[in-house]
Design an enzyme around this catalytic site. Sequence first.
Site, PDB file in Angstrom:
ATOM      1  N   ASP A  78       0.847  -1.188  -0.121  1.00 48.40           N
ATOM      2  CA  ASP A  78       0.190  -0.237   0.146  1.00 48.40           C
ATOM      3  C   ASP A  78       0.705   1.326   0.119  1.00 48.40           C
ATOM      4  O   ASP A  78       0.345   2.285  -0.554  1.00 48.40           O
ATOM      5  CB  ASP A  78      -0.975   0.016   1.289  1.00 48.40           C
ATOM      6  CG  ASP A  78      -1.855  -1.225   1.225  1.00 48.40           C
ATOM      7  OD1 ASP A  78      -2.548  -1.326   0.246  1.00 48.40           O
ATOM      8  OD2 ASP A  78      -1.848  -2.153   2.060  1.00 48.40           O
ATOM      9  N   GLY A 105       3.357  -6.377  -2.076  1.00 49.47           N
ATOM     10  CA  GLY A 105       4.241  -5.920  -0.754  1.00 49.47           C
ATOM     11  C   GLY A 105       3.866  -6.865   0.259  1.00 49.47           C
ATOM     12  O   GLY A 105       3.487  -8.051   0.010  1.00 49.47           O
ATOM     13  N   GLY A 121       1.938  -5.583   3.131  1.00 49.23           N
ATOM     14  CA  GLY A 121       0.746  -4.886   3.301  1.00 49.23           C
ATOM     15  C   GLY A 121      -0.064  -4.579   1.976  1.00 49.23           C
ATOM     16  O   GLY A 121       0.130  -3.768   1.440  1.00 49.23           O
TER      17      GLY A 121
END
Length: 383
Positions: free
Chosen positions: A78, A108, A110
Site C-alpha cells: 500500500d 508488498g 501490506g
Amino acid sequence: QGHPISPPRSPRRFLVLLNPFAGTGKALSQFETHVMPMLEEMKVRYTLLVTERRNQAYELVRDEDLSGWDVIVVMSGDGLMYEVINGLMERQDRNVSIKKPLAILPGGSGNALAASLNHYSGQTQVTGTKLLNNCTFILCKGRPSPLDLVSLTTSSNRRILSFLSFSWGLISDVDVESEKYRFMGSVRFSIGTFVRLTMLRSYGGCLSYLPARSSSVQQKGTVDAHLLSAPHNSTNNVQNSHTDKGEAQILEDSLLVPLDQPVPSHWTTVPENQFILILLLYQSHLGADLYAAPMVSGLGEGVIQLFYATSSISRKSLLKLFLAMEKGTHLEEPIPHFNHVPVTAFRIEPLEATGIMTVDGESIPCCSVQGQIHRGLGRIINI
Ligand code: ADP
Ligand code: MG
C-alpha cells in the site's frame, strides 16, 4: 500531409510502477511470470518503471505529463499507492489528475487495498500469487470506479490524502516495528502483534468524531464536487475543470474546523482518554488476511469505520480480536472496551507524543490530526 491527424489510439496504456524491495522482494519476478503474459494477451501497452528509491514514484506522478497513460498501476504494497495518490494531489491540475484511474497489484507485505478489491469482486480471501492473479484479472477486465479518499490535516500543517487507514496505538506500532520482518510477507503483522501484546502501551489522547448518520445530508451529492478553486471558493466540478487549468486548486474540508478550535458541538467526544488502539479504516481489509471491516461491502460508500479500544480492554480480548479478524468475525459478539462507529470525520489530539501514527501503513510523527472523507474523489480499477 496525407497522414491521419492522430495515430490510432490503443485502447489502454498502463504505466506500471513497481517497488522491487516491497514485501519479500519478489515483485519484479512475479510481475514477469504472472502479470506480463496476461497484459500481452490482452494487447495492453504498458511501460514498467521499477523504482530505485522511496519517493521516486511520488515525484514522477507529481511532476510528469501523465496524459499518455490511461491507468497508473502500482505493483507493491500500500505504501507505493500512498506515494502515487499524494503525488497526484501535489499537481497544479490536481482536480483532473486525482481522477486518473489507478490500479493495484499486490507485491508488498501490506496488501490491504488489493485484498479489499478482491473482496468487493466477490472472490474468497486469498494471499500471495492467488491474490496477484485475481488482481491482474481485475486490472484487465475492470473499469474505473469511485475511490473514497480521506483528507488528513496535522498540527504540523501537513496535508495528506489517504485511501486506506489511519491508526494510532497498537496497530501503528505493529506496522512500523514489524518492518524488520518484511521478508516474511504478511506474517509480519501477526508476529508483530503477538510481540506487542506482551508489552501493551496505553496512549493518552482525546478522540472526537462526526457520526456518519448525522452528516449524511452534507455528504449527499458531494461526489466529484470537492475541489474548490483557491481564490474564489467557487464550485468547480471536475467535468468543467479544464476552464481554469493552471489555477491552484485546494481540497475543501467542509466538515472540519481548524485544529486549534474545539470540534463542532454536533460532534461526539469519547469520554475515555486512554487508548490501546485507534483505527480508522475506509476499505474492508487492513491486510491481505485482516478482514477488519466486514461491514464495508464495496467501494465508494463514503464512510470511515472507526474502531477503538480503551485501556481497560484485557489482553485476552485483544488476542481474540486479532485472531477473529482474519475471518472478519470479531464484531459478531461485543468485546468489552472495544468500539466501532461509522463516521465521516474525526480528530485525535494526543496528550503527549506517544509512539508513531500511520497513514495507509506509512508512519508519521505523533501529533494532533483530523480528517474527513471525500466520497469518490479518486478512481480505481474495480470489477
Ligand atoms: P510493503 O507492503 O512491503 O511495506 P510498500 O509498497 O508499502 O511495501 O513499500 C514500502 C516502502 O518502500 C514505502 O514507504 C515506499 O514508499 C518505499 N519505496 C518505494 N520504492 C522504493 C525503493 N525502490 N526503494 C526503497 N523504498 C521504496
Ligand atoms: Mg507498507
